[in-house]
Design an enzyme around this catalytic site. Structure first.
Site, PDB file in Angstrom:
ATOM      1  N   ASP A 124      24.772  86.791  64.440  1.00 21.36           N
ATOM      2  CA  ASP A 124      25.648  87.201  63.781  1.00 21.36           C
ATOM      3  C   ASP A 124      26.281  85.992  62.890  1.00 21.36           C
ATOM      4  O   ASP A 124      26.099  84.898  63.338  1.00 21.36           O
ATOM      5  CB  ASP A 124      26.796  88.151  64.441  1.00 21.36           C
ATOM      6  CG  ASP A 124      27.369  87.245  65.520  1.00 21.36           C
ATOM      7  OD1 ASP A 124      27.155  86.142  65.804  1.00 21.36           O
ATOM      8  OD2 ASP A 124      28.423  87.940  65.920  1.00 21.36           O
ATOM      9  N   CYS A 152      25.276  96.494  63.457  1.00 19.85           N
ATOM     10  CA  CYS A 152      25.038  95.361  63.982  1.00 19.85           C
ATOM     11  C   CYS A 152      26.172  95.152  64.999  1.00 19.85           C
ATOM     12  O   CYS A 152      26.114  96.089  65.871  1.00 19.85           O
ATOM     13  CB  CYS A 152      25.190  94.075  62.946  1.00 19.85           C
ATOM     14  SG  CYS A 152      26.551  94.432  61.721  1.00 19.85           S
ATOM     15  N   SER A 153      27.117  94.101  65.188  1.00 22.84           N
ATOM     16  CA  SER A 153      27.704  94.310  66.102  1.00 22.84           C
ATOM     17  C   SER A 153      29.311  94.953  65.427  1.00 22.84           C
ATOM     18  O   SER A 153      29.693  95.940  65.868  1.00 22.84           O
ATOM     19  CB  SER A 153      28.264  92.822  66.522  1.00 22.84           C
ATOM     20  OG  SER A 153      29.195  92.767  67.609  1.00 22.84           O
ATOM     21  N   ALA A 154      29.791  94.269  64.408  1.00 24.82           N
ATOM     22  CA  ALA A 154      30.707  94.920  63.826  1.00 24.82           C
ATOM     23  C   ALA A 154      30.463  95.670  62.549  1.00 24.82           C
ATOM     24  O   ALA A 154      31.160  96.781  62.238  1.00 24.82           O
ATOM     25  CB  ALA A 154      31.531  93.600  63.152  1.00 24.82           C
ATOM     26  N   GLY A 155      29.203  95.878  62.022  1.00 19.57           N
ATOM     27  CA  GLY A 155      28.762  96.731  61.357  1.00 19.57           C
ATOM     28  C   GLY A 155      29.163  96.345  59.719  1.00 19.57           C
ATOM     29  O   GLY A 155      29.168  97.441  59.075  1.00 19.57           O
ATOM     30  N   ILE A 156      29.147  95.061  59.535  1.00 24.38           N
ATOM     31  CA  ILE A 156      29.775  94.624  58.117  1.00 24.38           C
ATOM     32  C   ILE A 156      28.966  93.514  57.702  1.00 24.38           C
ATOM     33  O   ILE A 156      28.243  93.701  56.526  1.00 24.38           O
ATOM     34  CB  ILE A 156      31.187  94.330  58.098  1.00 24.38           C
ATOM     35  CG1 ILE A 156      31.575  93.382  59.296  1.00 24.38           C
ATOM     36  CG2 ILE A 156      32.028  95.674  57.994  1.00 24.38           C
ATOM     37  CD1 ILE A 156      32.997  92.803  58.995  1.00 24.38           C
ATOM     38  N   GLY A 157      28.372  92.508  58.596  1.00 21.90           N
ATOM     39  CA  GLY A 157      27.834  91.238  58.116  1.00 21.90           C
ATOM     40  C   GLY A 157      26.512  91.447  57.849  1.00 21.90           C
ATOM     41  O   GLY A 157      26.009  91.551  56.725  1.00 21.90           O
ATOM     42  N   ARG A 158      25.788  91.675  58.986  1.00 24.65           N
ATOM     43  CA  ARG A 158      24.283  92.098  58.929  1.00 24.65           C
ATOM     44  C   ARG A 158      24.102  93.306  58.199  1.00 24.65           C
ATOM     45  O   ARG A 158      22.991  93.321  57.475  1.00 24.65           O
ATOM     46  CB  ARG A 158      23.640  91.705  60.256  1.00 24.65           C
ATOM     47  CG  ARG A 158      23.641  90.251  60.670  1.00 24.65           C
ATOM     48  CD  ARG A 158      23.467  90.049  62.275  1.00 24.65           C
ATOM     49  NE  ARG A 158      24.653  90.549  63.003  1.00 24.65           N
ATOM     50  CZ  ARG A 158      24.665  90.232  64.330  1.00 24.65           C
ATOM     51  NH1 ARG A 158      23.727  89.839  64.835  1.00 24.65           N
ATOM     52  NH2 ARG A 158      25.904  90.962  64.848  1.00 24.65           N
ATOM     53  N   GLN A 185      29.770  89.281  55.305  1.00 19.49           N
ATOM     54  CA  GLN A 185      30.557  88.528  55.733  1.00 19.49           C
ATOM     55  C   GLN A 185      30.790  87.067  55.419  1.00 19.49           C
ATOM     56  O   GLN A 185      31.738  86.249  55.774  1.00 19.49           O
ATOM     57  CB  GLN A 185      30.492  88.553  57.372  1.00 19.49           C
ATOM     58  CG  GLN A 185      31.251  89.674  57.964  1.00 19.49           C
ATOM     59  CD  GLN A 185      32.564  89.322  57.675  1.00 19.49           C
ATOM     60  OE1 GLN A 185      33.444  88.852  58.660  1.00 19.49           O
ATOM     61  NE2 GLN A 185      33.301  90.014  56.876  1.00 19.49           N
TER      62      GLN A 185
HETATM   63  N1  PTR Z   1      36.828  89.679  64.351  1.00 24.10           N
HETATM   64  C1  PTR Z   1      35.516  89.895  64.697  1.00 24.10           C
HETATM   65  C2  PTR Z   1      35.066  88.265  65.134  1.00 24.10           C
HETATM   66  O1  PTR Z   1      34.799  87.726  64.195  1.00 24.10           O
HETATM   67  O2  PTR Z   1      34.661  88.081  66.269  1.00 24.10           O
HETATM   68  C3  PTR Z   1      34.970  90.507  63.641  1.00 24.10           C
HETATM   69  C4  PTR Z   1      33.384  90.315  63.440  1.00 24.10           C
HETATM   70  C5  PTR Z   1      32.467  90.345  64.353  1.00 24.10           C
HETATM   71  C6  PTR Z   1      32.960  90.532  62.019  1.00 24.10           C
HETATM   72  C7  PTR Z   1      30.940  90.313  64.145  1.00 24.10           C
HETATM   73  C8  PTR Z   1      31.486  90.291  61.766  1.00 24.10           C
HETATM   74  C9  PTR Z   1      30.677  90.458  62.803  1.00 24.10           C
HETATM   75  O3  PTR Z   1      29.307  90.362  62.398  1.00 24.10           O
HETATM   76  P1  PTR Z   1      28.026  91.386  62.089  1.00 24.10           P
HETATM   77  O4  PTR Z   1      28.988  92.412  61.178  1.00 24.10           O
HETATM   78  O5  PTR Z   1      27.009  91.024  61.403  1.00 24.10           O
HETATM   79  O6  PTR Z   1      27.981  92.039  63.519  1.00 24.10           O
END
Ligand code: PTR
Ligand code: PTR
Ligand code: PTR
Length: 297
Positions: free
Chosen positions: A182, A227-233, A271
């Protein structure tokens, strides 16, 4: 394409980082009332990664349940409405919601771009039976792992879903990409684009197999990406898919526009500046491989 090549080729990495910062500064495109409702807090993996009311996926109402909320958003693809659902990595509390969403939206392909644990931290729950032959029940959906195919950078798992309420059965394919931390970018654009190709082919094959049910909807139901948050990857993978489709169709791409549009549907998509930059270099690399560029460009 020449214009695009020049853009990526000449622009300093810094230029694209700046462009990304501009995108980030844009006003929020909607509201988060539902995601922020007290009763829904426990359904968000991260308190600061919420879904827009305007594009959120609503679970079908069930008796004795007051919320229809899941942290998932409809996202358009290239010339295709609701091509994807971008969603967070399921939490134990939301496994049953996740599988309900898969069932209700007639999903055929699930794409996971994270590992369940990274750097000693839990990034996503183990929401499907991992072992071949394994079976788990999530709410009224039973999931059987029929087969796992391990590839160099991803695993492909064939899952059979049984709806215990109406005894219907369906097959869903789960793709897990394994080499993408991530906040980071994949080590290789080639392997990620190969992965994208594999899941798109599977979607096409599954839609064709549905036959008449999807007549007129050639692309079929949304592909679920998380992914984890569902926004970055998730955002990076979808942006890549949109731009590669555009490149193939009209020979040019507009990454900035694709990302801006995506952020109005799945807020906060992409992200980091590195992920934004990666979209550019990955497409360029792909175009070069396809011989879409001439040597002197
Ligand atoms: N607030 C969270 C954190 O920084 O731990 C948010 C977050 C987590 C944002 C993971 C993006 C992340 O990556 P992805 O969307 O790729 O899983
Ligand atoms: N109490 C509501 C729930 O359980 O989901 C909270 C809610 C708030 C629901 C806003 C929906 C809301 O808005 P919209 O219909 O725009 O999603
Ligand atoms: N707010 C918690 C966090 O950011 O760490 C959300 C969370 C809760 C994350 C449970 C992970 C959790 O574990 P699991 O994926 O096993 O449900």
């Amino acid at each position: 394409l020449t214009e695009f090549t020049t853009h990526v080729g000449r622009a300093q990495r810094a230029g694209l980082y700046e462009e990304y910062e501009e995108i980030r500064k844009e006003a929020l495109p909607g509201t988060f009332h539902c995601a922020l409702a007290a009763c829904n807090q426990e359904r968000n993996r991260y308190g600061d990664v919420l879904c827009l009311d305007q594009t959120r996926v609503r679970l079908k109402p069930r008796r004795n349940e007051k919320s229809d909320y899941i942290n998932g958003s409809f996202m358009d693809g290239y010339r295709q409405k609701n091509a994807y659902i971008g969603t967070q990595g399921p939490l134990e509390k939301t496994y049953a919601h996740f599988w309900r969403m898969i069932w209700e939206q007639n999903v055929l392909v699930i794409v996971m771009t994270t590992r369940t644990d990274e750097g000693g931290r839990r990034k996503c729950g183990q929401y499907w039976p991992l072992e071949e032959g394994g079976q788990e029940v999530y709410g009224h959906i039973a999931v059987v792992n029929q087969r796992v195919d391990n590839h160099a950078h991803y695993n492909q798992t064939t899952l059979e879903l049984h709806n215990t309420e109406n005894c219907e059965q369906r097959q869903v394919t789960h793709f897990q990409y394994l080499s993408w931390p991530d906040y980071g970018v994949p080590t290789s654009a080639v392997t990620l684009i190969h992965f994208l190709g594999a899941l798109k082919r599977q979607q096409k094959k599954a839609v064709q197999a549905m036959g008449s049910q999807w007549r007129g909807h050639y692309a079929g139901p949304p592909i679920v990406v998380h992914c984890s948050a569902g926004i970055g990857r998730t955002g990076t993978l979808c942006a890549l898919d949109i731009c590669l489709s555009q490149l193939q169709d009209v020979g040019t791409v507009n990454i900035c526009q694709a990302v801006r549009r995506m952020r109005t549907q799945r807020a906060f998509s992409i992200q980091t500046p590195e992920q934004y930059y990666f979209c550019h270099t990955a497409i360029l690399e792909h175009a070069q491989k396809q011989g879409m560029l001439t040597a002197n460009q």
